[in-house]
Write an enzyme that holds these catalytic residues in place. Structure first.
Site, mmCIF file in Angstrom:
data_model
loop_
_atom_site.group_PDB
_atom_site.id
_atom_site.type_symbol
_atom_site.label_atom_id
_atom_site.label_comp_id
_atom_site.label_asym_id
_atom_site.label_seq_id
_atom_site.Cartn_x
_atom_site.Cartn_y
_atom_site.Cartn_z
ATOM 1 N N ASP A 106 -7.688 36.444 56.256
ATOM 2 C CA ASP A 106 -7.753 37.333 57.420
ATOM 3 C C ASP A 106 -8.589 36.783 58.561
ATOM 4 O O ASP A 106 -8.538 37.301 59.670
ATOM 5 C CB ASP A 106 -8.345 38.690 57.002
ATOM 6 C CG ASP A 106 -7.391 39.476 56.117
ATOM 7 O OD1 ASP A 106 -6.202 39.115 56.062
ATOM 8 O OD2 ASP A 106 -7.843 40.443 55.481
ATOM 9 N N GLY A 127 -3.849 41.959 57.323
ATOM 10 C CA GLY A 127 -4.963 42.247 58.233
ATOM 11 C C GLY A 127 -5.350 43.712 58.177
ATOM 12 O O GLY A 127 -4.867 44.489 58.976
#
Lengths: 343, 343, 343, 343
Positions: free
Chosen positions: C128, C171
């Site tokens: 991420d 995410g």
């Protein structure tokens, strides 16, 4: 000789390669000229078209999708459909059509030819590979490649986390993509529409792997796979952050069931449309190009009502009727071979 | 039943997939056990081997190369070769061999079987696709894919610099890789061993493109392509930074000739061994897996002297003799189809 | 000097490259020896480990996942956790630990070091890219590459069918993957957790494209993106073939909403775990290798409580506390740059 | 405000992404309009140009090469060069230029600005990554990716055949591509221009691997790598089928030398132009896009004589003079890190 070209049904890698090959071959070898109809049969019904030339089809060989657009419009869904097809042909002074499409598009082509004398040559197209009369269709190899690459990637996650990963691939009626990508990706279970599955047998295969120290499993499932009647009692879904019950297609059903029944952490991945877009594989580009050449040749010989097809290493012509008679399913023997690697 | 397995000749994507499938199928369906010989016939002659089990062949499906190693050792190159092969089989109490290889490896297998009664089943392997008796060999699709991807990349350089780019691909005796990757990559000229070329005709195609405003060209040439007799007067090479005359294979010869004759900037790229290494395509993994299954099945039925082969969508058995009789060359008709796109 | 190594949290391309580099560097340059703990902190708590040698870590550089396994076990979740960590270190006579992980793993490492004096060096890991104190984390580039390739493929389908395609990428808290893959893939709208969205603004962008003759749109959305408060009234889901209500994450919510509000055909694709598996990109392999070397060097200098990090083109050491202080979010300015291409 | 754009020097993945971003940003945020010059400075000297609009630059983000064409024309090679540049700008009523290029193109830009007051903003471009003043250049990551993928493929061939494989990659003056792809691909030796090599040391590393049972080696060499003075006595080349002596660049020299000195079978592969063509990686697309946005912003602020650059995670402006002062070479420390993995 002036020919119309259309692409119908779901998009498929290789459509542009077919269009380019038709035009190049037709113009240079047969002195043909071409118009392309927009969005499948819709463009014919409403006479929306553009000129297709060597120049306008240049550089499209490696591009996915179709420069002509596509739709699921069926000329037999409106009463004046066949008449409008004929009037468009007359208006544009076309000698015939080349229809590139799957079961629906070619089914309409076959009926237009048989019932209404529309001169049409077919080119088979389906990423699902479920059309009869041809060994393979272009687009299938690309779909299998995309799915296999995804399965390769998911293997490392499954191994690192000791997880069961369910990969849902395309295939509503036939399990070709699941079978081939499952074989190529080293799947531990493959489920296809042709063989309704027993969820307990699936879980048992996973448990047996665990018992032998293989703490992860890859289950490849065609979107159209169904449980054997009476075998699957679907359990309650979970609530997500928006307060929705998370449910879904067969991939997500298997995710919940396998985790609930085996206690092993399970995750589903639905590959979806990534399988049908993007640049075609080399294999599909060659097959699509050969189909396009053969279609232009067939039109020049007025082989209306026929379709190009792959037989072994040859491109042949077969009656359109043969292609649309019934879907080509995965034969039992082939599934049994794949089962060699189950569990 | 106990079987020996060997891989011979140049390495090829899919060899490991064959080995894995043989072992998995043989152990689970036929109760066979397996030994793998190191480095092709050399391992048989010198009895260097290892046990092959489901465990030892796990995870190798997507890996290029061969876990058994390979060599070009020919058992008929030493007088006691055939006797040693027989004595190794006796020593290890093997019921038969599965030999995976190309013309040379299978040629030796065929003669060992015919002249010396060695029980052997063949599996055809060549990235060049030039073996008779099978529609396709595994490894070929991977080689074509690698070459096509390279041609795709080279297209943008050719266009940006208005250059002629010559791409030399594999194929000593047959032009299959050149033909398929050239078709898939949209080459403007394809040169293959089966059709000696006239350098002036090549240059003329390039000049005609220029005259039509196409200021770049991609020429795909098989490494074994040769000029038509008497047509190519090779010019002097250039001196590089080490004081060497820079010369090379056919790709570099074409680079010099085309630039000298047309005045257009020309660059050669020789793809070389990248075409034969690395993970196999999904297509090759499936084909290799099906070959491996069929080979284990054939051994269990003692179909010695035969070879697995692809015919259409089926895997069949054919006499080894048929496979090695003569190389499968690109037929004229197919080359003519490709020529549709030349110039 | 003897060092323990563990990998914790979600798997991530490049973990194996870090492990290999630590071992190679440590053994050859610092005379260190290594044990690897299984499944993150769990292996330390329960003292499940294996010896890590140059030989046992050979060939793993290009492989995704982690040969050590991983888990989300947190040593502070059990009362005797820190004590057990210390006793395992004592038992194995380890001089220190190298912990490779994200916020949770490094948070535990930091607290173990600060509160319990455990000697530990950290290596930041998250696909991420939301860890502070380092410009980039390995795994992120691979995730962005996989997502971008998928967006490329989906473009052709969107164009051929005149569709809106919603691509849901990873995410939860930060939108880095969405932002980068959206920029790289040419997305028409990008939605990230940092900027709650107004569904009507999204639809308006899509409608404006349509009005200008761009009949398709690509919307890239991070899984953690949320609607601006009060703006999204979620509509009823559809019933699928199993009688389930088809609902899902934010991607599927957008699919329904955009189609319902604009009338344009819309499809969602959820990329899921394919983003975190498989071979790392060259970029991630280099970064992971440099991190591994720096971690072995840091351990040899007893820089406990510190973490390796990328700053510009340099690898530096920073306090672990700095890295886990707060997540690194997408700054407004960068999102505004991306918005240049919206609509 | 009206701006001219040009691309010069070797083509490079990401050039089109820069052009698209400049135009999109400039038109929508600054009300700029753009003309594109053909083939680098040649187009400026001869005033060959086309209008660049949002419409004409649509869809080019993922395409390699440059839609503007490129050349190595240097405006200072003709006496009236600078004057012609100025007159073209006046004629087209341009407020300034954005020059995208490497050392030569930006060197000319810097001098045109400094000596002749030409208003120009620079965008650094080189796949070799050897430009100072920026952490990285776009195109480099793509080149490294292509080379790494090739090295991955070659590994399996090297292993299967017990061969030494020499991979020659780009890099005349700097070894960045060799260093990064060698690190990412797990090379056993990396040779770069910055560090003249001793052939005997190279052979010794290969022999030591052999002695430890590693019967294959991968040697990655930059095309500009040179032997340490007095260390390499080049041996006689072989004659090929056309009667030519087969010699070549440094890759082929190493092929002969290593095989002759160690007795191990050795093969060279020269990757060549495949490294600089084709679609850019996601990383390069993002970097190129950010550079393009920053260049349009810089032009709108009349920051003539400056160049966009990457510093850490930021895009900054630096004087053109700084960028072209001297090439950025691989520092010794970094090469020593890579040497951790040699032998």
């Amino acid at each position: 000789m002036r020919i119309g070209v259309l692409t119908g049904g779901g998009d498929c890698p290789g459509l542009n390669a077919v269009i380019r090959a038709i035009v190049r071959r037709g113009v240079e070898h047969h002195g043909q000229s071409f118009v392309g109809f927009r969005d499948g049969w819709r463009g014919v019904l409403e006479n929306v078209h553009e000129e297709l030339t060597i120049e306008s089809t240049r550089g499209i060989l490696p591009r996915g999708g179709t420069i002509l657009g596509t739709s699921r419009t069926n000329p037999f869904k409106r009463e004046d459909g066949p008449a409008r097809v004929r009037s468009t042909l007359a208006e544009l002074e076309l000698d015939g059509l080349i229809a590139i499409g799957g079961e629906d598009t070619l089914g309409a082509a076959e009926r237009l030819h048989r019932e209404h004398g529309v001169p049409v040559v077919g080119v088979p197209k389906t990423i699902d590979n479920d059309l009869g009369a041809t060994d393979l269709t272009f687009g299938f190899d690309t779909a299998v490649s995309v799915a296999t690459e995804a399965i390769d990637r998911l293997h490392t996650t499954a191994e690192s986390h000791n997880r069961v990963i369910v990969v849902e691939v395309m295939g509503r009626h036939a399990g070709w993509i699941a079978l081939y990508s499952g074989l190529a990706g080293g799947a531990d279970v493959i489920l296809i529409p042709e063989r309704p599955f027993d969820i307990e047998e699936v879980c048992e295969l996973v448990r047996r792997r665990h018992a032998r120290g293989r703490y992860f499993s890859i289950v490849v499932v065609a979107e159209g796979a169904v449980p054997r009647e009476g075998t699957l009692v679907v359990q309650e879904g979970k609530t997500d952050e928006f307060g929705h019950v998370r449910l879904g297609g067969i991939g997500h059903v298997l995710e919940r069931e396998i985790e609930a029944r085996t206690g092993f952490e399970t995750r589903a991945v639905v590959l979806g449309h990534t399988q049908r877009g993007g640049t075609p594989t080399a294999f599909d580009r060659v097959l699509a190009t050969r189909f396009g050449i053969a279609a232009a040749d067939a039109a020049s010989q007025r082989r209306w009502g026929e379709m190009v097809a792959l037989r072994g290493t040859d491109i042949v012509l077969v009656p359109l009727a043969e292609a649309v008679r019934e879907p080509k399913l995965v034969p039992d023997e082939l599934y049994e071979l794949a089962a060699t690697f189950f569990g």
